[in-house]
Scaffold this motif. Sequence first.
Motif, PDB file in Angstrom:
ATOM      1  N   MET A   1      18.441 -33.738  20.183  1.00  0.00           N
ATOM      2  CA  MET A   1      18.231 -33.990  21.605  1.00  0.00           C
ATOM      3  C   MET A   1      18.799 -32.842  22.436  1.00  0.00           C
ATOM      4  SD  MET A   1      17.028 -36.081  23.933  1.00  0.00           S
ATOM      5  CE  MET A   1      16.902 -37.704  23.169  1.00  0.00           C
ATOM      6  N   ILE A   2      19.948 -32.339  22.036  1.00  0.00           N
ATOM      7  CA  ILE A   2      20.617 -31.301  22.818  1.00  0.00           C
ATOM      8  C   ILE A   2      19.854 -29.982  22.782  1.00  0.00           C
ATOM      9  CG2 ILE A   2      22.697 -29.880  22.969  1.00  0.00           C
ATOM     10  CD1 ILE A   2      24.299 -32.269  21.983  1.00  0.00           C
ATOM     11  N   LEU A   3      19.453 -29.551  21.606  1.00  0.00           N
ATOM     12  CA  LEU A   3      18.904 -28.207  21.457  1.00  0.00           C
ATOM     13  C   LEU A   3      17.595 -27.983  22.222  1.00  0.00           C
ATOM     14  CD1 LEU A   3      19.777 -27.532  17.713  1.00  0.00           C
ATOM     15  CD2 LEU A   3      20.946 -26.699  19.757  1.00  0.00           C
ATOM     16  N   PRO A   4      16.598 -28.892  22.157  1.00  0.00           N
ATOM     17  CA  PRO A   4      15.379 -28.653  22.943  1.00  0.00           C
ATOM     18  C   PRO A   4      15.627 -28.634  24.445  1.00  0.00           C
ATOM     19  CG  PRO A   4      15.000 -30.358  21.287  1.00  0.00           C
ATOM     20  CD  PRO A   4      16.469 -30.111  21.336  1.00  0.00           C
ATOM     21  N   ILE A   5      16.482 -29.531  24.923  1.00  0.00           N
ATOM     22  CA  ILE A   5      16.770 -29.572  26.361  1.00  0.00           C
ATOM     23  C   ILE A   5      17.512 -28.305  26.780  1.00  0.00           C
ATOM     24  CG2 ILE A   5      17.994 -30.809  28.176  1.00  0.00           C
ATOM     25  CD1 ILE A   5      17.549 -33.373  26.614  1.00  0.00           C
ATOM     26  N   TYR A   6      18.491 -27.910  25.983  1.00  0.00           N
ATOM     27  CA  TYR A   6      19.228 -26.684  26.295  1.00  0.00           C
ATOM     28  C   TYR A   6      18.313 -25.469  26.276  1.00  0.00           C
ATOM     29  CZ  TYR A   6      21.748 -22.444  25.137  1.00  0.00           C
ATOM     30  OH  TYR A   6      22.177 -21.142  25.098  1.00  0.00           O
ATOM     31  N   SER A   7      17.379 -25.418  25.322  1.00  0.00           N
ATOM     32  CA  SER A   7      16.464 -24.286  25.231  1.00  0.00           C
ATOM     33  C   SER A   7      15.653 -24.122  26.509  1.00  0.00           C
ATOM     34  CB  SER A   7      15.531 -24.474  24.032  1.00  0.00           C
ATOM     35  OG  SER A   7      14.599 -23.413  23.943  1.00  0.00           O
ATOM     36  N   VAL A   8      15.246 -25.234  27.126  1.00  0.00           N
ATOM     37  CA  VAL A   8      14.471 -25.169  28.369  1.00  0.00           C
ATOM     38  C   VAL A   8      15.368 -24.846  29.558  1.00  0.00           C
ATOM     39  CG1 VAL A   8      13.036 -26.497  29.958  1.00  0.00           C
ATOM     40  CG2 VAL A   8      12.684 -26.713  27.501  1.00  0.00           C
ATOM     41  N   LEU A   9      16.512 -25.526  29.637  1.00  0.00           N
ATOM     42  CA  LEU A   9      17.399 -25.331  30.785  1.00  0.00           C
ATOM     43  C   LEU A   9      17.962 -23.919  30.841  1.00  0.00           C
ATOM     44  CD1 LEU A   9      19.400 -28.699  30.782  1.00  0.00           C
ATOM     45  CD2 LEU A   9      17.608 -27.999  32.370  1.00  0.00           C
ATOM     46  N   SER A  10      18.235 -23.333  29.686  1.00  0.00           N
ATOM     47  CA  SER A  10      18.819 -21.994  29.670  1.00  0.00           C
ATOM     48  C   SER A  10      17.832 -20.926  30.131  1.00  0.00           C
ATOM     49  CB  SER A  10      19.314 -21.658  28.263  1.00  0.00           C
ATOM     50  OG  SER A  10      18.233 -21.643  27.335  1.00  0.00           O
ATOM     51  N   LYS A  11      16.536 -21.270  30.159  1.00  0.00           N
ATOM     52  CA  LYS A  11      15.513 -20.309  30.564  1.00  0.00           C
ATOM     53  C   LYS A  11      14.998 -20.547  31.979  1.00  0.00           C
ATOM     54  CE  LYS A  11      13.965 -19.814  25.766  1.00  0.00           C
ATOM     55  NZ  LYS A  11      12.835 -20.041  24.813  1.00  0.00           N
TER      56      LYS A  11
END
Length: 275
Positions: free
Chosen positions: A154-164
């Motif tokens: 759950m964390i990694l996909p959301i972080y991948s979008v938010l960080s960009k």
Amino acid sequence: MTRRLKMNFLDKPYFLWAVLFIIAPLVMVLFYAVTDRTGAFTIENFAQIPQYFSTILLSVLYGLAATVICLILGYPFAYILSKHTEKVQRTIVLLVMLPMWMNFLIRTYSLMTILGDSGVINRFLTFLHLSPAHLINTPGAVILGMVYNFLPYMILPIYSVLSKLDGSLLEAAQDLGSNRVHTFRRVVLPLSLPGLLSGVTMVFVPCVSTFYITQKLGGGQIVLIGDVIEAQFQTANNYHLGASLSFVLMIMIFICLGVMNHFDNGRNTEGGMVI
């Protein structure tokens, strides 16, 4: 023309992989689901499925509970992480991924030593002269096992979008009079929806179909559809009923994926941001 030939050549290994490890297993599941022990065509396997509706519903409820908890924990974590420097982000992402390098069975088994009646938590409670708590073999233990094992997904996909996310979009929203809450609700959340939907899918699907977590942390007292399917293949030796249940579960998962993609596409067509 040469470039097209090269692309076709490079596509062949992936096509072969898909045929061998995706299409062929699905065909085998469907074959066993619509045949009996003699290999004759039958729908008797599907006729037995209604007696497992309560188990399927229980699996969905447990999957939803674990997914919601992962979302509540994962989204703020990913949002806060995306605000840190790149060095801190790399370090924390490494720590998030570190448990995934360990075998899934070992991670689940380690929770037994923590939640057991003589486990770490109860020893600590005894040390504090408090009454021990029965934590293992409970619904809470099963959901905790799901959350612990699948939270990184759950964390990694959301972080991948938010960080960009483009910081200029947030600045533009603030320049137009939006406060932090309004900016998050109208800008950050819509733009992060693809990662959110990916995380929900990646957590919900394995939670619904899991069986090892319920066996070790539920003590056999909590039976989900994954346990029923595993029992049909391992102990009951009834591949045909197990295949039919697997086929129904697969259809349910495809429906969930279709619903997720529908909302994702609908949001993308709107541009993903309203100020």
